[in-house]
Design a protein around this motif. Structure first.
Motif: not given
Length: 703
Positions: A124-135, A246-252
């Protein structure tokens, strides 16, 4: 590669033992970068590709982040595998500073753990968009739905499932893709890459339809185009994918995928998701400050034709000299180009330009916009900006946390002493959270770091890589001193020697700064100038500031730095001949010391957020061990057969805790800790610390 839309710069980060390095190993295999898979704790003794350091292979942990690049379905992906252990948190900070997107890996049983929260805060500090992987969906007790819920409740992410599992635990066969509404089975063939697409099994059709509705609802709330299409019932998969991107990149939005990296399940769809939903360099706005124009913010377009702007984000001293990892933000750099380091104000020529794959390297002729490469033999510090000599830009560097623990080290002989100096020089250059200095009173070499493991690893590396045998002293906690109330001062500094004397008077008060818990980087010191009518000339105001800063370096209670001070000056006096910069510095220094005792100083100690995971039968033992250590239990959650205990415990009480915890849980419990805050030490401990400090000073004075 000229088309930047085919490039991804991603990091893989998570809590310890969530399977980051295992996942990276699978990605390398699926992208034909390696031809055999080795495990982190593998029986073959080879160790994972990205854990190239001897110590990493032995301990089965990642210590330094490693970079590599792969190609997946014509997309070029630069990957940085980062450590999960909080002691190496700077590695995650600097990786996230230069990455465009990230994969947050979570354990399907443990879910969101303490380090997942830290990593998420860094993203969040660096505004990095993320996807989660449940391993680890093959583990007993795996529950991806619970973990997705924790992403929403604990991390406040708008997490939404993109897949649902077909079977769980030892029965995991594959996943249902909620966009294509197809089942994907991972029937490990000879090459492990086989994916089989089929119809959704009957028993899952209803659940899949319901979960797709949830997906559409969540995404339509953050994308108007999709909302319109839903009302008109014209939703296409292309439109849905574009809306999710679009929503992932916008951190939404945080799309959630699942699988088991160890069992080779779920990795190819995750790679497809990296291509589909994470940003390319042109999707992210990067900025720099123009040092020639009052630090005006300049947007850096990802364009190869513009003059280059490059950030050096990580240093490594290898057998061939210093290696500087760089990210190119604007323009392109070639071998032989001249660049300008805006911090040191020196120009240099690019000698050798390379791309890294763990510890192997491949030479490059040029590195274009958006690429992560490395330069050889450049004299610089971590976080320096290099740009075209015509520009004078600086990019914001990363957040560096302060060390919380120190150790004294002493070389056994003269040869080891020389090697130790070389090692310390290298490590401090490479790692901004590792610091070293010589204590003027005891003449000992002190090393400081983020935790016991951090310093242990460096001492071990000194012995192995530099043949520097050292004797290690007892760990020291980085205490702080702080005021508890306001105190006024009115101090006159007068000195008459032959020639011109010294004269300065400063008056005002010092008071504690009260912090709000939600502040991201609270200030430790504030200087307020309330001088009216020129009773202290403007040129001496900065001298007063310097004097206060100097006084704060060492408190009088136990000799540690003083924090959370607001120093206000509101009156003073000067002399046209005898006043000087030095006189006002000395007056402020003594004024601070004079008022300090009246401000009722207290000693603060680092309080760690400790998270212990253990089988439920040992819960009582763990509670007891935390209470013995002046700990306060914040929460405890039982999940199946395991219990997770969260507590706040002073760092000084945590030394050797790993051994104690092992013995009271038959080796089955594990813990992590990170700095939570600084808190007041109890009266009894305060008295003990003061007595120890007075005794040490008395001994030092005798010498």
């Amino acid at each position: 590669m000229s088309d930047l839309s085919y490039m991804r710069n991603i990091g893989i980060s998570a809590h310890i033992d969530s399977g980051k390095t295992t996942l990276t190993e699978r990605i390398l295999y699926y992208c034909n970068k390696i031809h055999a898979i080795h495990e982190v704790h593998g029986k073959d003794g080879v160790g994972a590709t990205m854990d190239s350091m001897e110590l990493e292979k032995e301990r089965g942990i990642t210590i330094a982040s490693a970079a590599t690049n792969v190609t997946w379905k014509n997309k070029e992906i630069n990957i940085i595998d980062t450590p999960g252990h909080v002691d190496f948190t700077i590695e995650v900070e600097r990786a996230l500073r230069v990455l465009d997107g990230a994969i947050l890996v979570l354990d399907s049983v443990s879910g969101v753990q303490s380090q997942s929260i830290t990593v998420d805060r860094q993203m969040k500090r660096y505004n990095v968009p993320r996807i989660a992987f449940i391993n680890k969906c093959d583990r007993a007790g795996a529950n991806p739905y619970k973990v997705t819920n924790q992403l929403i409740t604990k991390l406040a992410l708008n997490a939404v499932l993109m897949q649902i599992p077909i079977g769980l635990e030892d029965k995991i066969e594959g996943v249902v893709d909620l966009i294509e509404m197809k089942a994907i089975y991972f029937d490990a063939g000879e090459d492990l890459i086989q994916q089989r697409f089929a119809e959704i099994p009957e028993e899952l059709k209803e659940e899949a339809a319901a979960k797709r509705e949830v997906l559409l609802d969540v995404v339509s709330l953050v994308d108007d185009n999709l909302m319109e299409a839903m009302l008109e019932e014209t939703v296409t998969n292309e439109l849905l994918i574009a809306a999710i991107r679009k929503a992932t990149i916008a951190l939404k939005l945080c799309p959630v995928f699942m699988g088991s990296a160890y069992k080779n399940k779920g990795v190819p769809p995750l790679l497809d998701a990296v291509s589909a939903y994470l940003p390319c360099p042109t999707d992210v706005e990067n900025t720099a400050l123009d040092l020639d124009d009052n630090e005006k913010v300049i947007v850096l377009p990802s364009d190869n034709d513009l003059p280059p702007v490059v950030l050096g984000f990580k240093l490594e001293d290898g057998q061939y000299g210093q290696l500087t990892y760089v990210r190119v933000y604007q323009g392109l750099i070639k071998k032989g180009d001249e660049l300008y380091n805006t911090r040191s104000r020196k120009k240099f020529k690019i000698g050798r330009l390379i791309k890294m794959h763990a510890n192997e390297m491949e030479d490059l002729v040029e590195a274009s916009c958006g690429e992560i490469a490395a330069l050889f033999g450049v004299e610089c510090a971590s976080g320096d900006t290099f740009c075209d000599p015509k520009l004078n830009y600086s990019m914001s560097s990363m957040f560096v946390p302060n060390p919380v623990i120190s150790l004294s080290i002493e070389a056994v002989d003269k040869k080891a002493s020389g090697n130790m100096a070389k090692a310390l020089n290298r490590f401090t250059k490479e790692d901004p959270t590792f610091r070293t200095y010589v204590d003027p009173e005891s003449n000992q070499t002190i090393i400081q770091g983020m935790g016991e493991l951090h310093l242990e690893v460096y001492v071990e590396r000194m012995k192995r890589e530099y043949k520097a045998e050292v004797i290690v002293g007892k760990p020291e906690v980085a205490y702080r001193e702080a005021l508890t109330q306001k105190a006024e001062f009115n101090y006159t500094h007068k000195k008459q020697t032959g020639g011109s004397g010294q004269f300065a008077r400063v008056a005002g008060y010092i008071e504690p700064i009260i912090h709000d818990d939600n502040e991201d980087s609270p200030k430790d010191y504030e200087f307020v100038d309330n001088i009216k009518g020129g009773s202290i000339p403007t040129e001496y105001i900065t001298s007063c500031d310097k004097g206060f800063r100097l006084a704060m370096q060492k408190g009088t209670q136990i000799g540690f730095p003083v924090v959370n001070v607001r120093a206000v000056i509101n009156d003073g006096a000067w002399h046209p001949v005898d006043s000087s910069d030095m006189a006002f510095q000395t007056a402020s220094l003594n004024a601070f010391r004079d008022a300090y005792d009246r401000a009722k100083p207290a000693i603060l100690e680092p309080i760690m957020k400790v998270e212990v995971t253990c089988p439920t039968e040992f819960q009582g033992n763990v509670f007891g061990s935390i209470n013995q250590r002046r700990g306060i239990i914040v929460s405890s959650q039982e999940e199946g057969v395991t219990t997770t205990v969260e507590a706040d415990v002073p760092l000084s009480e945590m030394f050797g805790y790993s051994t104690v915890l092992r013995s009271l849980s038959q080796g089955k419990a594990e813990f992590t800790m990170e700095l939570s805050k600084y808190g007041k030490v109890p009266q009894s401990v305060s008295i003990e610390l003061k007595e120890k400090y007075q005794k040490e000073r008395a001994e030092a004075n005798k010498k």
